[in-house]
Enzyme design. Sequence first.
Site, PDB file in Angstrom:
ATOM      1  N   GLU A 163       5.117 102.127  30.240  1.00 35.75           N
ATOM      2  CA  GLU A 163       4.587 103.513  31.244  1.00 35.75           C
ATOM      3  C   GLU A 163       3.242 102.869  31.922  1.00 35.75           C
ATOM      4  O   GLU A 163       2.624 102.026  31.452  1.00 35.75           O
ATOM      5  CB  GLU A 163       4.102 104.691  30.055  1.00 35.75           C
ATOM      6  CG  GLU A 163       5.282 105.169  29.457  1.00 35.75           C
ATOM      7  CD  GLU A 163       4.833 106.558  28.546  1.00 35.75           C
ATOM      8  OE1 GLU A 163       3.589 106.527  28.650  1.00 35.75           O
ATOM      9  OE2 GLU A 163       5.597 106.948  27.724  1.00 35.75           O
TER      10      GLU A 163
ATOM     11  N   ARG B  98       6.869 109.114  20.913  1.00 33.72           N
ATOM     12  CA  ARG B  98       6.559 107.628  21.201  1.00 33.72           C
ATOM     13  C   ARG B  98       7.853 107.095  21.338  1.00 33.72           C
ATOM     14  O   ARG B  98       8.605 107.322  20.606  1.00 33.72           O
ATOM     15  CB  ARG B  98       5.529 107.209  20.551  1.00 33.72           C
ATOM     16  CG  ARG B  98       4.019 107.559  20.397  1.00 33.72           C
ATOM     17  CD  ARG B  98       3.507 107.356  21.874  1.00 33.72           C
ATOM     18  NE  ARG B  98       2.088 107.784  21.889  1.00 33.72           N
ATOM     19  CZ  ARG B  98       1.687 108.804  22.190  1.00 33.72           C
ATOM     20  NH1 ARG B  98       2.552 109.882  22.474  1.00 33.72           N
ATOM     21  NH2 ARG B  98       0.334 109.187  22.230  1.00 33.72           N
TER      22      ARG B  98
ATOM     23  N   HIS C 157       6.020 111.373  30.963  1.00 32.03           N
ATOM     24  CA  HIS C 157       4.842 111.619  30.062  1.00 32.03           C
ATOM     25  C   HIS C 157       3.844 112.703  30.297  1.00 32.03           C
ATOM     26  O   HIS C 157       2.795 112.530  30.488  1.00 32.03           O
ATOM     27  CB  HIS C 157       4.140 110.289  29.726  1.00 32.03           C
ATOM     28  CG  HIS C 157       3.541 110.352  28.374  1.00 32.03           C
ATOM     29  ND1 HIS C 157       3.326 109.313  27.705  1.00 32.03           N
ATOM     30  CD2 HIS C 157       3.251 111.317  27.347  1.00 32.03           C
ATOM     31  CE1 HIS C 157       2.885 109.408  26.532  1.00 32.03           C
ATOM     32  NE2 HIS C 157       2.553 110.613  26.365  1.00 32.03           N
TER      33      HIS C 157
END
Length: 324
Positions: free
Chosen positions: A265, A236, A285
């Site tokens: 994001e 993260r 991601h």
Amino acid sequence: MHIHILDDYFDTLRGLPCFEKLAGHAVTVWNDHVQDTDVLAERLHDAEVLVLIRERTKIGADLLARLPKLRLISQRSVYPHIDVLACARHGVILSSSQHPGTPSFAAAELTWALVLAAARQLPQQVVAMKQGAWQIGVGQTLRGRTLGIHGYGRIGRTVAGYGRAFGMYVQVWARAATREQARTDGYGVAASQTEFYATSDIVSLHMRLVQATRGIVTSDDLAAMKPTAILVNTARAPLINPGALEAALRAGRPGFAALDVFDEEPLRDSAHPLLNMPNVICTPHIGYVTKDEYELQFSEIFDQILAYVAGRPINVINPEVLGR
């Protein structure tokens, strides 16, 4: 049941074997990403069950207040994107399997792919060759170097094993009890977090984002790293103090970074500093984004829905809602 699934970007779920578990229910799959509350409230007005793909969409109190039919949110893993207290106020059950003992091998594999890509400058070499250049730099060999694993959970342990297989010295930094487990498993443990960052050639982050870990990687930690070191983050982004990584990379310590996670994001701003640094590799991601991982995750997510329909909810995060 009216089931809505958000953020299935490539319409993958309908092609998975586990999707058959939802047969007989009215299922709507949304393939784009929307965060606007008004749009989501309109889309989900008839939703009784909401299925989330990890943390792609935030579910806040304002939205929950506008979904009177919603009774269940089914997802997997951590839930910092969901207002759990608001769920309780509105009688919405949150079911989220924490999959004990099951690491995301997909995320661990991507971590190692980024380690290799950064060490050998693979993206840069590929782009340069397509532009007519032949070799643009000299990479690093992993064997004999020090791999630092910050956070020795399920994924961290898996990545540590990859490092050992590549002939690296692996050291760990984590909570005291977890460091002892790492010692038992035959890995090194640094004397301090500062020493850990200063002596690692590659640091890979593998912690959950909770209040205690937010900003746990400081500017001082990054400044202690070698100018040849690589920081890898597939966990993260907020584990690192805001802005600290960009500043550290400009200062040359560490010399490189490979990132799969970002403060915002989806990250679509092509002018973002991290996307424009030659010493940074970025992926969007995709650590858990494989069909195999989706089948594993959504088999559990859909089982949670079936358990709710049967009147026996499982993996309930807010049990105070039960019985209302």
